[in-house]
Structure formats: C-alpha cells, structure tokens
Write an enzyme that holds these catalytic residues in place. Structure first.
Site, short mmCIF file in Angstrom:
data_model
loop_
_atom_site.label_atom_id
_atom_site.label_comp_id
_atom_site.label_asym_id
_atom_site.label_seq_id
_atom_site.Cartn_x
_atom_site.Cartn_y
_atom_site.Cartn_z
N LYS A 161 -39.79 25.34 -36.89
CA LYS A 161 -39.92 23.97 -36.38
C LYS A 161 -41.25 23.37 -36.82
O LYS A 161 -42.32 23.93 -36.57
CB LYS A 161 -39.80 23.97 -34.86
N CYS A 210 -34.28 20.59 -31.78
CA CYS A 210 -34.52 19.86 -30.54
C CYS A 210 -35.07 18.47 -30.78
O CYS A 210 -34.47 17.66 -31.47
CB CYS A 210 -35.42 20.69 -29.63
N GLU A 249 -30.82 26.44 -30.34
CA GLU A 249 -32.22 26.82 -30.15
C GLU A 249 -32.33 27.80 -28.99
O GLU A 249 -31.64 27.66 -27.97
CB GLU A 249 -33.03 25.56 -29.86
#
Length: 552
Positions: free
Chosen positions: A372, A423, A309
C-alpha cells in the site's frame, strides 16, 4: 400646462434595470442556509444517495456566503462543513472513541471554511458579471478539493462532490476528466441554481407600469424572467447532456472468471483479528467450499480468486502454518489467490499492508506483491507521534507504523493484469491512475470494513464505480465483511454482498486495455481548473481595489 408638459406627464416611464442592493442575505437567513447546505450535501452521498441534492447544497452555500466579509464567509462555510462531515464520517467513532471523529470532522470542515471565505472574496466578480457565478462556483470547489485531497499528511479526499454522483448522469463525465471534472459539473449546476434563485430573491420585481387595459408588457416580463429561466434551462441541459457521453458497458478484451471471497470476521471492531488465525481460516474455509462447488459442477472454475485486505491476520511469509493454509486453498480451488495481508518489516517496528499473489503449486509469488502506497495517518501510522500523544494517548494503540510502498499496484496474474489498490487508496486519483497506465486491465480494491459500518462501505463502493467509469475498466471491491461486488466499466454494480456476512460471488468479466480521455489527460484537468480558481481569486483582488464592498 403646455402640450410638452402634458406629454411628459403621460409618457410611459423608461424601463429601469433591476436594482442590486449590494448587501448579503441577512445572517438570520444565511446561517440556516449554510447548515441546510451541509445537510443537503450529506444526503447526496451513500447510504442515502439522493444525488440531485449535491448541487442544491452547493447553491445554498454560495447564496449564504455571497457578499459577506471573509470572516463571516469562513464561519458559514465551517457551519456547512460540520453539518456535512460530522455525520458523513460518523463511522470513524464506532470503535476508537469520539476524539478522532471530532478532530477529523473539524479538520475537513475547515476546508469548507476556506471555500466560504473564497466565495465571499469573489463576490465583486459575480456582481460585475452575474453569468460568471456558475463557473466561479465550480472552479472554487475544484480548488478546495485539490487542496483537501493533499493536505495535511497526504490529504483525505472523502466527501468529494464527485463521489456523491455514483447513480447520476454526471458520473459519465468521469471518463473525460476524472473526479475533478465531475466535481466541477456538480458545482457548476449549483452555481446555475444560485444564479437563478438569487435573481428571484433580490432583483426580480415589477418595473413595467400597468397599461390602461390592465396588462403589462409581455416583452418586459419575458426579459425579467430570462435570468431565472436561462440558468435553470442550462442546468437541465447539462444534466441531460451528460447522458450523451459514451462509456463502455463491457471491456473489449479476453474474458476471465473471477471469484470474490468475503470470509467475514469473528467480531466487528478494532479487535476483529483478536482470535488468532480466525480471519484467515474463514477465508480459507469459504474458498474450500467454492472449490467443492466447482468440483461438483455447480460453479464455473475461476481464473482468479480475490481475498480482501487483512484476510490473512498472520504474516503468511513468516508463519508456516498460515502459509500452508493459503496454499491449501489455492491448490484446492486450482486458481491463484490475491491475498491481503499485514507483513512484518522491512525494519524493526515496521509493517506493510500488502496484496500478495499466491499461486497453486508454488505458493507466494514475491514478484507480484503490492505494498500500500498511501497508509492512513493516525490509523496506520502516526506522524508527529510525540505531539499527537499530547492530544490523545490513543495514538499508542498503533504500535508499529505501516511503511508505504513505492511502486503502483500492477499485479500480473497470467490471464489478467490487475490494478490493485487497498482500502482508502481508491479515493486518491493518482494511485488508481498509476495502475492503469502501468497496464492494469481489471481494477481490484481490497478493503477491510470490519472496523467501520455499512455506510462507509457503500461510500467506498461509490468511489469504485467512479474509477471504473473514469478508466473504462471492470472493477471489483473485496471486503472482509462487505460490501463486496463487481462494477462494470459503465458504473453498474453486480452481485453486491450484504454486510457482516460470509459470501462468495463469482462472475465472468471482460478485460480492457484501452484508455479513456481521462486516463490520457491524467491530472491536467484538475491543474487547469485549480489554476483558473487561483486566477479568479487574483481577479477579485483587482476588482476589490476599484470598488467598495459593503460589510456583511
């Protein structure tokens, strides 16, 4: 004195049942127990990783709140929550100041306050049927986590009991019912422990008179110890029995060679990307070095390269220089690269946290782009910004709100179908599960730990281990600064990197297309357990109408 009188005088006393006092533990004992519960739970999580302390912490909190008034139960639960979450989430205050850390810790502790109140509420059920205590404890923990994982603003599942069991035999249960079943098993163990300990503390006392020979009744002694021995034996049996749950050591599909590039950043903290294009250059240079080793025959040719990321600190779709550098890396290493990047748009003042596939020769593949789905509130976007600004003006550090994606992170590379999550998304059951049901053969977690520390990174890796077992998939975590590494479908970690270092690790992985029972069942284990928890609360209300609970 008549013969009858003499017989009655010398007749053995009838066995008496242990007396239940009906009172809670003294507050001077319960309060330290609650704090000890939170600390025991804390040490169960990485970086400490003493997983047996998780059921111990559950047992201590259950004992502290049993038979208390709701307000007292909530207060003791809150104490345990602060003792757990304040140090567990300490990484949130490294670069943002104390206020976000304090507010987040107090919010999470509030859910343990609800758990403490619920535990106090069901005390009449426990006193009526003592053997229900372990099951009720497990159900209430699952219910609490189900609520905490979803509220407010999508929830924050950090600190789930299941995530403390990455080296425990109980981790194998994830393949049957996911994280909720592992949490239930941990709390069930805690309930068994408190059942045994409470009997020892409050009711185990001599009830059989001493015979003239000076020895007591063996049968009576065994009967008195049964409420202690049986729960303890069941706890051992449950833990050992989890070892019998089958998990895959490796996939059954094709083999691919995957490289993780951990390029590192110029500096840790919120300004990790303050030096323009430095993070991107680090990852490009590390990939070019990998390509040189491949060309020299020192390293296997990778089929896929994974960058973390934020590995491109400039939008490569809008910046030709950034795009050219990624193309240089992909063309030289002769493999597609999954790049983590912040993309501008779609609207003004909006950005997307994305993983985009960059193919050698052709560049960005916009058909294989994942955005995301679960941005982090108050970190990637600010809900109720005007209200939040009254609490802290630091919310304005987040100038552009991240917008969520709408589709699961299923990325088709060619030799493999990836399940990409970014994440903190690895903590959310449905985000990971959706990639597997969408066809993912390899789980990929792209993360940036540059604004946190190694404790946070190791806690995140524990979640990756659970997901690998839950879905029977090989997995990997790629971080800008560490910890990166590969995880087998049985939860074993390989090639874990150091923190705040530049490293490249390459490994052959065997893919898998099968589905575990947990994948097939989806959210139903959690729904069933949470529904039973709600039913227990209703049942306790019925019992409370029929008896008087002494004040705690």
């Amino acid at each position: 004195m008549t013969t009858l009188d003499r017989d009655e005088t010398h007749a053995p006393a009838a066995p008496t049942r242990p007396v239940v006092t009906g009172r809670p533990l003294p507050l001077r004992v319960a309060a330290p127990l609650a704090v000890a519960a939170g600390l025991a739970l804390l040490v169960a999580f990485p970086p400490y990783g003493v997983w047996p302390l998780a059921p111990v912490g559950v047992a201590l909190l259950a004992a502290a709140t049993h038979r208390r008034r709701l307000r007292a139960g909530a207060g003791l639960g809150f104490l345990a929550g602060v003792a757990l979450f304040a140090p567990l989430l300490a990484w949130t205050n490294l670069h943002t100041g104390y206020l976000p850390w304090v507010l987040l810790s107090l919010l999470q502790a509030g859910y343990l306050a609800l758990l403490g109140a619920a535990t106090a509420w069901v005390s009449p059920l426990v006193d009526r049927v003592r053997w229900s205590w372990p099951v009720l404890t497990g159900l209430l923990w699952v219910g609490q986590e189900a609520l905490r994982d979803r509220t407010p603003f999508g929830g924050f599942p950090w600190g789930r009991l299941a995530f403390s069991q990455d080296t425990s035999p109980l981790l194998r249960l994830a393949s049957l019912g996911g994280a909720p079943l592992v949490t239930f098993a941990v709390a069930l163990l805690g309930g068994l422990l408190v059942t045994a300990a409470w009997h020892t503390w409050t009711t185990l006392r001599p009830t059989t008179p001493i015979n003239p020979a000076g020895t007591g009744s063996t049968t009576g002694s065994a009967r008195r110890w049964a409420p202690v021995a049986v729960p303890a034996a069941l706890a051992v049996a449950l833990t050992a029995g989890a070892l019998l749950v089958p998990v895959a050591a490796a996939g059954s599909g094709a083999t691919v060679t995957v490289a993780i590039v951990q390029g590192n950043v110029p500096r840790l903290g919120l300004d990790f990307n303050a030096q323009r294009q430095a993070v991107l250059n680090n990852h490009v240079d590390a990939t070019l070095e990998l390509a040189a080793r491949v060309a020299a025959g020192q390293q296997d040719q990778p089929d896929l390269v994974v960058w973390p990321e934020n590995s491109s600190d400039i939008d490569p779709l809008r910046n030709p220089t950034a795009g050219a550098r990624i193309s240089q890396a992909a063309d030289t290493v002769r493999a597609p690269i999954l790049v983590g990047a912040v993309l501008l748009g779609p609207g003004a003042g909006q950005v997307r946290n994305a993983g985009i596939l960059w193919r050698p020769g052709t560049g960005a593949d916009l058909d294989q782009l994942y955005t995301k789905r679960h941005p982090v509130p108050f970190a990637e976007y600010v809900p109720l910004r005007d209200v939040a600004r009254m609490v802290s003006k630091q919310v304005d550090l987040i100038r552009n709100d991240f917008v969520p994606g709408s589709t699961p992170g299923v990325v088709r590379v060619g030799p493999a179908v990836l399940g990409d999550v970014i994440c903190f998304e690895v903590a959310y059951d449905e985000v990971v599960r959706d990639t597997v049901t969408g066809g993912a053969q390899l789980l990929v977690v792209q993360t940036n730990n540059a604004t946190f520390d190694v404790a946070e990174a190791r806690q995140q890796l524990a979640m990756v281990r659970l997901r690998a077992v839950e879905h029977g998939r090989p997995a990997l975590m790629a971080s800008t600064v560490g910890v990166s590494g590969f995880v087998a479908p049985d939860g074993r970690v390989s090639d874990a990197t150091g923190f705040n270092t530049r490293e490249v690790v390459v490994r052959q992985l065997r893919l898998d297309d099968g589905r575990t029972l947990a994948t097939r069942l989806g959210w139903w284990p959690e729904v069933a357990l949470a529904a039973l928890a709600a039913a227990a609360l209703v049942g306790a209300a019925v019992v409370r109408r029929r008896q008087r609970i002494m004040p705690g």
